[in-house]
Design a protein around this motif. Structure first.
Motif, PDB file in Angstrom:
ATOM      1  N   PRO A   1       0.811  -1.229   0.000  1.00 11.80           N
ATOM      2  CA  PRO A   1       0.000   0.000   0.000  1.00 11.80           C
ATOM      3  C   PRO A   1       0.844   1.278   0.000  1.00 11.80           C
TER       4      PRO A   1
ATOM      5  N   ALA B   1       0.800   3.951  -3.034  1.00 11.53           N
ATOM      6  CA  ALA B   1       0.439   5.349  -2.787  1.00 11.53           C
ATOM      7  C   ALA B   1       1.515   6.282  -3.334  1.00 11.53           C
TER       8      ALA B   1
ATOM      9  N   ALA C   1       1.253   6.281  -7.145  1.00 13.27           N
ATOM     10  CA  ALA C   1       0.051   6.991  -7.588  1.00 13.27           C
ATOM     11  C   ALA C   1       0.200   8.498  -7.406  1.00 13.27           C
TER      12      ALA C   1
ATOM     13  N   THR D   1      -5.230   2.478  -6.248  1.00 13.40           N
ATOM     14  CA  THR D   1      -5.194   3.688  -5.430  1.00 13.40           C
ATOM     15  C   THR D   1      -5.682   4.891  -6.223  1.00 13.40           C
TER      16      THR D   1
ATOM     17  N   ARG E   1      -9.540   5.552  -6.730  1.00 13.67           N
ATOM     18  CA  ARG E   1     -10.397   5.894  -5.586  1.00 13.67           C
ATOM     19  C   ARG E   1     -11.161   7.194  -5.792  1.00 13.67           C
TER      20      ARG E   1
ATOM     21  N   MET F   1      -6.560  -3.813  -2.970  1.00 10.08           N
ATOM     22  CA  MET F   1      -5.272  -3.810  -2.286  1.00 10.08           C
ATOM     23  C   MET F   1      -5.079  -5.121  -1.517  1.00 10.08           C
TER      24      MET F   1
END
Length: 93
Positions: free
Chosen positions: A3, A7, A10, A41, A44, A85
């Motif tokens: 994750p 992140a 992204a 990610t 979202r 994820m």
């Protein structure tokens, strides 16, 4: 770990750059997973989802085999609003 890396990818890359990274990682499974998680990610937000969908579709249609297969999985996870994820973390060796 996944994750956090997703992140970071992204945040520092747009959807087009992520697509390029996925296509260029045909022989790098872990990199493909990180980029896949970055797409999850990115998706979202509504704007991010549109961009991710467009780039993933392009990879599915014209990308190399492993990138296309990964893009199909990510497209399905995003479309199904699944916990992408968690799923991708299960694929980490």
């Amino acid at each position: 770990m996944l994750p956090a890396l997703a992140a970071a990818y992204a945040k520092t890359n747009d959807a087009k750059k992520l697509a390029g990274l996925m296509v260029d990682s045909e022989t790098e499974a872990m990199r493909r997973l990180v980029v896949a998680a970055a797409f999850v990610t990115l998706a979202r937000t509504d704007e991010g989802r549109k961009a991710a969908d467009a780039e993933l579709k392009h990879i599915v249609d014209e990308g190399p085999p492993m990138a296309a297969a990964t893009a199909k999985i990510v497209t399905g996870v995003i479309a199904g609003r699944a916990d992408g994820m968690a799923f991708l973390q299960e694929l980490v060796p």
